[in-house]
Each structure stands twice: as structure tokens, then as C-alpha cells.
Design a protein around this motif. Sequence first.
Motif, mmCIF file in Angstrom:
data_model
loop_
_atom_site.group_PDB
_atom_site.id
_atom_site.type_symbol
_atom_site.label_atom_id
_atom_site.label_comp_id
_atom_site.label_asym_id
_atom_site.label_seq_id
_atom_site.Cartn_x
_atom_site.Cartn_y
_atom_site.Cartn_z
ATOM 1 N N ARG A 100 24.974 15.095 88.466
ATOM 2 C CA ARG A 100 25.297 14.218 89.585
ATOM 3 C C ARG A 100 26.529 14.709 90.342
ATOM 4 N NH1 ARG A 100 24.523 8.177 86.920
ATOM 5 N NH2 ARG A 100 22.312 8.389 86.413
ATOM 6 N N ARG B 242 28.383 13.045 92.297
ATOM 7 C CA ARG B 242 29.479 12.075 92.316
ATOM 8 C C ARG B 242 30.384 12.249 91.102
ATOM 9 N NH1 ARG B 242 26.687 6.177 91.051
ATOM 10 N NH2 ARG B 242 25.824 6.660 89.004
ATOM 11 N N ARG C 153 26.923 4.451 84.427
ATOM 12 C CA ARG C 153 25.571 4.892 84.099
ATOM 13 C C ARG C 153 24.744 3.665 83.741
ATOM 14 N NH1 ARG C 153 26.147 9.069 79.877
ATOM 15 N NH2 ARG C 153 27.071 7.356 78.729
#
Length: 272
Positions: free
Chosen positions: A40, A42, A247
Motif C-alpha cells: 500500500r 499510503r 487495517r
Amino acid sequence: MTHHAHASAAVPPVLLTTLLAAAGYLLLAVRLRRDPRGWRGRRTASFAAGAVLVAAAAAGPVAAAAAHDFRAHMLQHLLIGMLAPLLLVLGAPMTLLLRSLPAARARRLGALLRGRPLHVLANPVTALVLSVGGMVVLYCTPLYRHTAGNAWLHEAVHAHFLLSGCLFAWVIAGPDPAPRRPSVPARLVVLGVAIAVHAVLSQLMYAGLLVDLPVPDEQRRGAAEIMYYGGDLAELLLAVALATGWRPRRAPAHPTARAMVTGKPVRHRIFG
């Protein structure tokens, strides 16, 4: 007024270590992006932003001002000890490492992370004492006076704040798996205690009570305000990270990485 001594090294050790960690993180993230499972963006952005905050605090105008202005010193510690650690931890560096290592090495690292020392270190109370307790010791004992005249002790304090801040952020709201992580209500209680201690310490500092700070009153009060409001911001962000979760719980992004730390089995493999 006490002036901070500066280490003889061209690059502060805490900054050099952070830059090396960031370089390693970016290298692994780029490699993993080529994998079908990917990584990811981010998370990478979060880790990179944390490294930038450490750099901003440890070098440049903030560090220069901190040598003679206690308000800048407090801003420096807010960045190094609270805001940067949260961003670094939200980058999930351990999950990245576990996913990047060969299966055998990842399992050995997972076994190490499940060891008793990590169980003690990952306890929220331990993290609380190391993080918040370090601030109490620094400002309520003669330690600050000693750091002002000893460059290497000063750098050691920075390293402590960064590492203890990362530990606290990881234990409270880190996306990386942790051994025997307490429930969310329990972690909220620990976070609440940290908020209360920060608030009390900042108020004592503002009033000049029970603190050992050889700095002008104006700077002491200004630093107390930075600690109070800046600490609130950092702890609010930590609470948001804990409440929302980095998450999703229903579909963990990296179940095998979690299993290697917690020891809980999963139905399918990520490594090898």
C-alpha cells in the motif's frame, strides 16, 4: 540560561539511523510493489512522512533554535517523540520486512518476536512507563541540566524518545502484529493515563512546580503550552488510529505476517 551542547558528528545519530531505516523501507516497498500482492502506497507515504518529521526536528532551524530556546526544544521532542513515531509505526515496517524476507528467515524472525522479552516490552504498561515516564524524569530531575552540557547524553535522550514513542504507538494502535495485544478498551485506558500524565506535567511546567528547568519563565510557559496542545493533537491522532484501525479486521491484509508474531495459524500462506 542553559544552552544545549551539540554532538560533534555532522549528522545526529537519531537522524542518521532514521534515514537509513527509511532508505531500507523504500527499497523493500519498491520491490514488494512488483509483487502481485503489492504494498500500500499510503503505508510508504506514512513512513516517509515520519522520517521527514525526524529530519525536521533533528536538523535545520528547529534543532538550531532548540539549542537556546526551550520552546523549540519542546517542539523538537513533540516531533521526535510523538508525531513522527505514529507515522513511522503506521507504515507497518515489521509487516513489510516479514513479507520481504524468505520464508525460513521470516519464520525465525517471527519466533524471535514471539519470545518472552517482546511479550514484556509489548505490554502497554511497559510502553507507557518508557514513553511518558521518560518525560517526567527528564523535566522533573536534574537530567535536563546534564543533557544541556553533554552532547552525547542529549542525543541518547532523543533516541529514547523516538524508540519509546514508536513502541507506545505500536502497542496502542500499530498495524504491525504484536504478541498478546490487549483489547481495545484496555489500550484506551492506557492511552487515557498517558493523556492525563501529559496534561499534569504540562500544567506543573507552566506553573514552575516540581520541575528542574533552568530556562526563562517565558520560555518555560511557552514550552508547557506546546506540550499541552501538541500532545493533545498527537494523542488524538493515536486514538483515531486505534478506533478506526489501519487495517480492516474482517480481512487482514497480511495474515501470515500476523501469524508469525502471534503464533496463530492461518488457512493460506503468503510466503513461499
